[in-house]
Design a protein around this motif. Sequence first.
Motif, PDB file in Angstrom:
ATOM      1  N   ARG A 361       8.677  -2.109   0.834  1.00  0.00           N
ATOM      2  CA  ARG A 361       8.593  -3.297   1.419  1.00  0.00           C
ATOM      3  C   ARG A 361       9.729  -3.758   1.959  1.00  0.00           C
ATOM      4  NH1 ARG A 361       6.371  -3.928  -4.089  1.00  0.00           N
ATOM      5  NH2 ARG A 361       4.106  -3.785  -4.118  1.00  0.00           N
ATOM      6  N   SER A 364      13.084   0.813   5.477  1.00  0.00           N
ATOM      7  CA  SER A 364      12.336   1.383   6.665  1.00  0.00           C
ATOM      8  C   SER A 364      12.661   2.940   6.559  1.00  0.00           C
ATOM      9  CB  SER A 364      12.882   0.774   7.951  1.00  0.00           C
ATOM     10  OG  SER A 364      14.298   1.399   8.172  1.00  0.00           O
ATOM     11  N   ARG A 460       7.457  -1.365  14.523  1.00  0.00           N
ATOM     12  CA  ARG A 460       6.742  -1.954  13.139  1.00  0.00           C
ATOM     13  C   ARG A 460       7.045  -0.921  11.988  1.00  0.00           C
ATOM     14  NH1 ARG A 460       1.074  -4.385  14.124  1.00  0.00           N
ATOM     15  NH2 ARG A 460       1.348  -4.666  11.856  1.00  0.00           N
ATOM     16  N   TYR A 461       6.746   0.367  12.274  1.00  0.00           N
ATOM     17  CA  TYR A 461       6.414   1.322  11.147  1.00  0.00           C
ATOM     18  C   TYR A 461       7.780   2.333  11.057  1.00  0.00           C
ATOM     19  CZ  TYR A 461       1.949  -0.442  12.038  1.00  0.00           C
ATOM     20  OH  TYR A 461       0.905  -1.483  12.562  1.00  0.00           O
ATOM     21  N   SER A 464      11.039  -0.710  11.047  1.00  0.00           N
ATOM     22  CA  SER A 464      10.947  -1.906  10.060  1.00  0.00           C
ATOM     23  C   SER A 464       9.873  -1.442   8.943  1.00  0.00           C
ATOM     24  CB  SER A 464      10.228  -3.089  10.838  1.00  0.00           C
ATOM     25  OG  SER A 464      10.949  -3.802  11.940  1.00  0.00           O
ATOM     26  N   ASP A 466       6.854  -2.793   7.971  1.00  0.00           N
ATOM     27  CA  ASP A 466       5.483  -3.269   8.057  1.00  0.00           C
ATOM     28  C   ASP A 466       4.565  -2.044   7.312  1.00  0.00           C
ATOM     29  OD1 ASP A 466       6.301  -5.199   9.602  1.00  0.00           O
ATOM     30  OD2 ASP A 466       4.709  -4.872  11.011  1.00  0.00           O
ATOM     31  N   GLU A 467       3.529  -2.408   6.611  1.00  0.00           N
ATOM     32  CA  GLU A 467       2.684  -1.409   5.745  1.00  0.00           C
ATOM     33  C   GLU A 467       2.094  -0.670   6.702  1.00  0.00           C
ATOM     34  OE1 GLU A 467       2.720  -0.910   2.898  1.00  0.00           O
ATOM     35  OE2 GLU A 467       3.378  -2.913   1.395  1.00  0.00           O
TER      36      GLU A 467
END
Length: 617
Positions: A361, A364, A460-461, A464, A466-467
């Motif tokens: 969470r 990264s 995002r992935y 960062s 993000d799930e």
Amino acid sequence: MRRSVRGCRLAALLGIFTFLSVVSPAGASISYRISLAQRDQNLAHVTMTVPAAEAPLRVTLPTWYALYQVRDFAYRVTRVRATDDQGNPVALAKTETHTWLISGRGNVAVDYYVYWDEPGPFSSEINSSHAFLNLATILFYVPSRRGEEVRVEFADLPAGWRVGTALDSSGGNSFAAAGYDDLVDAPVEVGAFEELSVESGAAKVRVLVHAAEDRGGPRVWSRDRLADVVRRVVIYQTGLMRDTPFRSYLFIYHFGLGGGAGSGMEHANSTAIVLEAGGDPAAVTAHEFFHLWNIKRIRPQSLEPVNFLAEQPTTALWFAEGVTSTFGAYTLVRTGLWSRDNFYADLAAQIADLESRPARRWQSAEEASMNAWFDRYPSYRRGSFSISYYNKGQLLGILLDILLRDLTDNTAGLDDLMRNLNRDFAKQGRYYRDPADLLAAAANLTGSAHRGTLEEFFRRYVSSTDELPMQDYLSRAGLELRISVRVAAEFGFYVSTVGRDGTLLTIVSNVASGSSAEKAGVRPGDEIETLNRALFPINVNDWLAGHRPGENIHLRLRHGGEVREVSFPLGKREENTYSIREDGKAGEKARRIRRGLLEGVTQTGRPGVSPAPPPPA
């Protein structure tokens, strides 16, 4: 961890470029003689001869190699002395923990002993049964002459012992390399090893095996299985990449000798792999051989040039290691070494692993890569502190493959991305910037209209936290992800493995507050000698899967000179379990993408490589 003063790191790397480009003295060649006469004492006796030396001569030993951990190999060095070409002593002084200054000039010989008896592919092991040498852990170098040709000779070997390495032979037990970096990128196995002849198409492949005796236990290794695995992996991956970037390639396997189960270390034209007795070589072989391209040739700029003397942080390990695991899994299922169910089970296990780590969470994939240097600390490896760049990187590789195939209607995928990186970077002598060049290479496959989608994926992935959208993406490949909850057993403590005097010890690194283990008196720093009067399991999760919460266990512990025995019930925790199955209602495009993952084919039906050949009759 990035250095707080970026200019210092840049200056250090520029300094490395400077000494790599130094022209060596005409006709000069640094040479080493490694004597194993005192192998019974776990000692190598090294004589390094430096011709045309300028005073003061600076020699040093790397502080790290193989693992992204500063391990200070110099603490294993003893009895360092120097002489001139007449054999007269020359003054020397230790100026750093890993560096000596020598006052002599002309031909100077540096003589020392180094102690190693640590099993595994990341260190060196010297004993009466064999010697496995990672030369960066043993050999000094001259920083100002790191780029000149070097030679190494292995001496005082017992009858029946041979030398196995990917280095070029100079005759007998002597070998040569273009420079120190090439020399230490070729591990050496010395002993009465077995050698396999493996037919791998046009590629010349050698396989050396050093194994423990069966001693009435499980079969240590299978010659037929090993030969079949190597053959399938080499033929498939060289075909996949449409490239054979070596004259010959060397696999070194150690079976049943300790040092971890299924661990390996990649090198330019070889790999060293350790497996427990009876271990299946398929998964680690597929992973390590693919490193021939990904990280050894398709290489991030942040790891070049190699700085042997300091941490070398990079954000790229999620791709260099994790995506290599993606291709390892693809290789296994596409060659028939795994069934589809094996592939799905492994993918589900990777999802479960990531989901079990709360640190996903806030850490990264890029940060996990950067923090690889913290892996030497047991507490950092806990799920509340970190994720694995191997694990998340493997999942990101599969998601990126699905995304590329989805955006191009399955006309291009991750196979194409890797081949293009090989063409545009490795074969051009260039290194990629992470993630900018990876993103650009992906966008070249999909077209500019989809660049924004790919930028979002990386932002995002990768960059960062993000799930990961596993269910969404897997559905695009005609796959269903199912989740259920189960109660599982747990010890209530974490362990780490420590090598000491050639033996691997299991040490309690942390104890959960309020757990039954804590109440029974288990403490950090305890060495676990036995669990239920047997050795502590190598794979803790597999052991716990076969036991129930509340089941009593018995530990024999040692702390300093104190030995004590404790018993307590296993704790419990709730965990999600995952399974993957093919969606019988998937649309035509999703089925094509699924076939692309499993078989490496594109929309045209053209495979990335010819199907793997069947095993020999």
